[in-house]
Design a protein around this motif. Structure first.
Motif, short mmCIF file in Angstrom:
data_model
loop_
_atom_site.label_atom_id
_atom_site.label_comp_id
_atom_site.label_asym_id
_atom_site.label_seq_id
_atom_site.Cartn_x
_atom_site.Cartn_y
_atom_site.Cartn_z
N SER A 181 6.51 5.53 -18.89
CA SER A 181 5.26 4.79 -19.12
C SER A 181 4.15 5.30 -18.21
O SER A 181 3.00 5.49 -18.65
CB SER A 181 5.49 3.30 -18.88
N LEU A 182 4.47 5.54 -16.95
CA LEU A 182 3.48 6.05 -16.01
C LEU A 182 3.07 7.48 -16.37
O LEU A 182 1.89 7.84 -16.27
CB LEU A 182 4.02 6.00 -14.59
N ALA A 183 4.03 8.29 -16.76
CA ALA A 183 3.72 9.67 -17.13
C ALA A 183 2.78 9.72 -18.33
O ALA A 183 1.87 10.54 -18.39
CB ALA A 183 5.01 10.44 -17.44
N HIS A 184 3.00 8.83 -19.27
CA HIS A 184 2.11 8.76 -20.44
C HIS A 184 0.72 8.29 -20.06
O HIS A 184 -0.29 8.89 -20.45
CB HIS A 184 2.71 7.83 -21.49
N LYS A 185 0.66 7.23 -19.27
CA LYS A 185 -0.64 6.65 -18.90
C LYS A 185 -1.49 7.63 -18.11
O LYS A 185 -2.71 7.72 -18.32
CB LYS A 185 -0.41 5.38 -18.08
N TYR A 186 -0.86 8.37 -17.20
CA TYR A 186 -1.60 9.27 -16.33
C TYR A 186 -1.55 10.73 -16.80
O TYR A 186 -1.90 11.64 -16.06
CB TYR A 186 -1.11 9.13 -14.89
N GLN A 187 -1.09 10.93 -18.05
CA GLN A 187 -1.10 12.24 -18.70
C GLN A 187 -0.38 13.31 -17.89
O GLN A 187 -0.85 14.45 -17.74
CB GLN A 187 -2.55 12.66 -18.98
N MET A 188 0.78 12.96 -17.39
CA MET A 188 1.62 13.91 -16.66
C MET A 188 2.60 14.53 -17.64
O MET A 188 3.73 14.08 -17.80
CB MET A 188 2.35 13.18 -15.52
N ASP A 189 2.16 15.58 -18.33
CA ASP A 189 2.91 16.11 -19.45
C ASP A 189 4.28 16.66 -19.07
O ASP A 189 5.26 16.49 -19.80
CB ASP A 189 2.09 17.20 -20.15
N LYS B 39 0.83 -1.20 0.00
CA LYS B 39 0.00 0.00 0.00
C LYS B 39 0.87 1.25 0.00
O LYS B 39 1.96 1.27 0.56
CB LYS B 39 -0.91 0.03 1.24
N LEU B 40 0.36 2.28 -0.64
CA LEU B 40 0.97 3.60 -0.56
C LEU B 40 -0.13 4.59 -0.16
O LEU B 40 -1.28 4.47 -0.60
CB LEU B 40 1.58 4.01 -1.91
N TYR B 41 0.25 5.56 0.67
CA TYR B 41 -0.70 6.54 1.20
C TYR B 41 -0.34 7.91 0.61
O TYR B 41 0.75 8.43 0.85
CB TYR B 41 -0.65 6.56 2.72
N VAL B 42 -1.27 8.48 -0.16
CA VAL B 42 -0.95 9.66 -0.96
C VAL B 42 -2.00 10.74 -0.75
O VAL B 42 -3.19 10.45 -0.60
CB VAL B 42 -0.89 9.30 -2.46
N SER B 43 -1.55 11.97 -0.78
CA SER B 43 -2.48 13.10 -0.73
C SER B 43 -3.30 13.16 -2.01
O SER B 43 -2.75 13.11 -3.12
CB SER B 43 -1.70 14.42 -0.56
N GLU B 44 -4.62 13.26 -1.86
CA GLU B 44 -5.48 13.39 -3.03
C GLU B 44 -5.12 14.63 -3.83
O GLU B 44 -5.13 14.62 -5.08
CB GLU B 44 -6.95 13.47 -2.60
N SER B 45 -4.77 15.71 -3.15
CA SER B 45 -4.41 16.95 -3.83
C SER B 45 -3.18 16.77 -4.71
O SER B 45 -3.11 17.32 -5.83
CB SER B 45 -4.15 18.06 -2.81
N LEU B 46 -2.20 16.01 -4.24
CA LEU B 46 -1.00 15.76 -5.03
C LEU B 46 -1.35 15.02 -6.31
O LEU B 46 -0.87 15.37 -7.40
CB LEU B 46 0.01 14.95 -4.21
N LEU B 47 -2.19 14.00 -6.20
CA LEU B 47 -2.58 13.23 -7.38
C LEU B 47 -3.41 14.08 -8.34
O LEU B 47 -3.23 14.00 -9.56
CB LEU B 47 -3.36 11.98 -6.97
N PHE C 109 -6.27 11.16 -12.61
CA PHE C 109 -6.72 11.03 -11.23
C PHE C 109 -7.76 12.09 -10.89
O PHE C 109 -8.73 11.82 -10.16
CB PHE C 109 -5.54 11.11 -10.27
N GLU C 110 -7.60 13.29 -11.40
CA GLU C 110 -8.57 14.35 -11.12
C GLU C 110 -9.96 13.96 -11.61
O GLU C 110 -10.96 14.12 -10.90
CB GLU C 110 -8.13 15.65 -11.78
N THR C 111 -10.02 13.42 -12.83
CA THR C 111 -11.31 12.97 -13.37
C THR C 111 -11.88 11.82 -12.55
O THR C 111 -13.09 11.77 -12.29
CB THR C 111 -11.14 12.52 -14.83
#
Length: 247
Positions: free
Chosen positions: A92-100, A26-34, A41-43
């Motif tokens: 790969s992750l940047a592309h999948k999650y549209q982190m331009d 598990k990883l615990y992440v701020s929703e705002s960061l995502l 993630f925003e959608t």
């Protein structure tokens, strides 16, 4: 408290989201960061998917360590740099999650890698040249999968500069050799070799004498070429022919 604690220990963020991976990780992440980093993630949160309602997201398709590396890169208190060790996973992750922004940083790092790897073509050792080409193939595959066309073109140009024998592990086919049927360029591309009897002997002499292990860069390079899509094979071989025409 270290930045890593923000992701591995619960209760560090008031808007905490739990990311569930395989094997109970598990990883615990701020929703705002995502939300800030990724419109995907925003959608997801705005549409109130089941995962956002329960404050948990199933991430079984992702590698735990790769996503942890991504979070370390995104966190403003850490901002771990993109380097040669993590770039292939991050792109790969940047592309999948549209982190331009991250995608562009990954692209720049891989271009730097290609510039460095191109210098390896002057090495005397076939293994060292094949190891460099193998790394270029890995960049090409990632560039193709993430739709980075200019990076794909750059990778193809570097790969082609190494020469046919290094690229596919066999010398160039001799078209129309006596006793050898003519083969079309597309057939060469689809098989990855288009080899003659002499090329077969070369493989036996130069490759099968080498221990067939995963650490064999010549074998790895050949397998990478054979496994790329046919359209990329054609582009690599076409670029190699273009280099030959200029010589």
């Amino acid at each position: 408290m270290s930045v890593m604690d923000h992701f591995t220990e619960s209760g560090k963020s008031s808007d905490e989201i739990v990311l569930n991976f395989d094997k109970g990780n598990k990883l615990y992440v701020s929703e705002s960061l995502l939300r800030y980093a990724s419109p995907v993630f925003e959608t997801m949160f705005e549409q109130k998917f089941k995962e956002s309602e329960t404050r948990e997201i199933e991430m079984n398709e992702e590698d735990y360590n790769d996503f942890f590396e991504l979070l370390l890169n995104l966190h403003p208190g850490k901002q771990k740099p993109v380097d040669e060790q993590n770039v292939l996973a991050l792109v790969s992750l940047a592309h999948k999650y549209q982190m331009d922004l991250l995608l562009n940083r990954c692209k720049e790092k891989m271009l730097d890698m290609l510039h460095r790897l191109e210098k390896e073509k002057n090495k005397e050792s076939p293994s060292e040249r094949c190891r460099a080409v193998g790394n270029c193939f890995e960049i090409l595959i990632k560039a193709d999968n993430t739709k980075l066309e200019d990076l794909s073109t750059a990778a193809i140009q570097v790969i082609a500069s190494f020469g046919y024998t290094t690229i596919i592990g066999s010398p160039p086919p001799v078209f129309g050799q006596v006793g050898t049927p003519l083969r079309s360029f597309s057939q060469v591309a689809s098989t990855g070799t288009g080899e003659t009897n002499g090329a077969t002997a070369y493989k036996e002499d130069k490759q099968r004498d080498v221990a067939a292990t995963i650490d064999d860069p010549i074998k790895q390079c050949k397998e990478l070429f054979e496994n790329i899509p046919d359209d990329l094979k054609v582009r690599v071989l076409s670029q190699r022919l273009a280099f030959c025409d200029k010589q």
